[in-house]
Design an enzyme around this catalytic site. Structure first.
Site, PDB file in Angstrom:
ATOM      1  CG  HIS A  48      -1.880  -1.045   1.376  1.00 17.98           C
ATOM      2  ND1 HIS A  48      -1.806  -2.019   2.347  1.00 17.98           N
ATOM      3  CD2 HIS A  48      -2.983  -1.326   0.658  1.00 17.98           C
ATOM      4  CE1 HIS A  48      -2.822  -2.843   2.233  1.00 17.98           C
ATOM      5  NE2 HIS A  48      -3.555  -2.460   1.211  1.00 17.98           N
ATOM      6  CD  GLN A 108       1.895  -7.279 -11.568  1.00 23.70           C
ATOM      7  OE1 GLN A 108       2.772  -6.451 -11.825  1.00 23.70           O
ATOM      8  NE2 GLN A 108       2.118  -8.594 -11.559  1.00 23.70           N
ATOM      9  CG  ASP A 120      -6.034  -7.534  -5.111  1.00 23.94           C
ATOM     10  OD1 ASP A 120      -6.412  -8.666  -4.814  1.00 23.94           O
ATOM     11  OD2 ASP A 120      -5.573  -6.736  -4.273  1.00 23.94           O
ATOM     12  CB  SER A 146      -1.601 -10.327   1.240  1.00 21.39           C
ATOM     13  OG  SER A 146      -2.960 -10.497   1.626  1.00 21.39           O
TER      14      SER A 146
HETATM   15  O1  PAF Z   1      -8.045  -3.824  -3.056  1.00 18.52           O
HETATM   16  C1  PAF Z   1      -8.714  -3.471  -2.067  1.00 18.52           C
HETATM   17  O2  PAF Z   1      -8.186  -3.286  -0.964  1.00 18.52           O
HETATM   18  C2  PAF Z   1     -10.210  -3.259  -2.202  1.00 18.52           C
HETATM   19  O3  PAF Z   1     -10.765  -4.188  -3.073  1.00 18.52           O
HETATM   20  C3  PAF Z   1     -10.583  -1.830  -2.627  1.00 18.52           C
HETATM   21  C4  PAF Z   1     -10.060  -1.481  -4.008  1.00 18.52           C
HETATM   22  C5  PAF Z   1     -10.027  -0.834  -1.610  1.00 18.52           C
HETATM   23  C6  PAF Z   1     -12.096  -1.667  -2.655  1.00 18.52           C
HETATM   24  O4  PAF Z   1     -12.664  -1.918  -1.412  1.00 18.52           O
END
Ligand code: PAF
Length: 285
Positions: A39, A150, A152, A187
């Protein structure tokens, strides 16, 4: 500068409107919190690209099926806030469920084709929840650019499809997977892994590495690559495979014969003990 915490839709919209009017660009990183380096790499990218960076933290109930982990999804706002402050995020949009989904709520966004395969086949209601919340968040944050991981890959492809189809004027950026030193993709769900599961979870990375090596050595038959990768997963007794697939990077159509010059996602979804993990490699043939 302390990060600004915004909890209401109207305040979020006013905040963004103010910066847009002043000619500033807004970068947006949607998250469900419990942040990790993956993130934070998106936040850094947003800061490099845009004037203002907003991160949303919202564990979105509509993307969890009743049998999934909504109630126990990890949450730690104070930790997330500290990490975001250190990374230089400008604002956190942190609404509660009633702010986003009041009792009167009845509108959903559904992308109809690429959401039905792979993750969509195993989690039939998932992507409708994702596209709905991402649309809502886009309307609250009003960003110029949004950043997705990427990790997801199918989610990112679904969002790109939605943005294109609905003519949403936001640039979607997909950033590389951040991995632990041994290769495990970062993750929020890795926290569920016991010590033994954590070791076994490496089999996803090993299987993807095997597949990549086969393609690099000249294998062009996707089924042969997938068979070998499945064999590697089967070496771990506690691993239960949902799918291994190779999909065209642009469209997410499943690939059978790999063509030179084209890019593909090699994708795995697998349960290790009770934890469902996904991972992928992007390869160009
Ligand atoms: O990838 C995620 O954490 C979630 O699917 C998102 C894009 C924040 C939507 O809730």
């Amino acid at each position: 500068m302390p990060v600004k915490i915004i909890t209401t839709v109207s305040e979020m919209q006013n905040y963004s409107r103010g910066f847009s009017k002043a000619g500033k660009t807004i970068g947006f990183v949607p998250t469900m919190g419990y942040l990790h380096k993956g993130h934070l790499s998106l936040v850094k990218k947003s800061k490099e690209t845009c004037d203002i960076t907003v991160v949303s933290i919202f564990v979105n109930p509509t993307q969890f099926a009743p049998n999934e982990d909504l109630a126990k999804y990890p949450r730690d706002f104070e930790r997330d806030k500290k990490l975001l402050e250190e990374t230089g995020c400008d604002a956190i949009f942190f609404p509660d469920s009633a702010e986003i989904y009041p009792d009167s709520f009845q509108s959903y966004v559904d992308v109809t084709k690429i959401t039905r395969i792979l993750e969509g086949a195993y989690r039939p209601t998932h992507f409708k929840g994702v596209t709905t919340i991402v649309s809502i968040l886009f309307n609250c944050v009003k960003p110029d650019c949004a950043f997705f991981g990427q990790k997801d890959a199918q989610q990112a492809a679904v969002i790109k499809r939605m943005v294109k189809d609905l003519k949403i004027d936001i640039k979607i950026n997909v950033e590389p997977i951040v991995r632990e030193d041994d290769g495990l993709a970062m993750s929020s769900r890795n926290i569920y892994l016991s010590k033994e599961d954590r070791e076994n979870a490496l089999v996803l990375y090993k299987s993807l590495t095997l597949g990549k090596e086969m393609i690099e050595a000249g294998e062009r038959n996707a089924d042969k690559v997938i068979d070998a990768m499945s064999g590697r997963i089967a070496e771990v007794k506690s691993a239960r495979l949902d799918y291994i697939a190779i999909a065209k990077a642009e469209t997410f159509d499943l690939a059978f014969k790999l063509e030179p010059g084209k890019s593909y996602y090699m994708l795995i979804a697998c349960r290790i003990g009770a934890t469902r993990l996904i991972d992928n490699f992007l390869v160009t043939v």
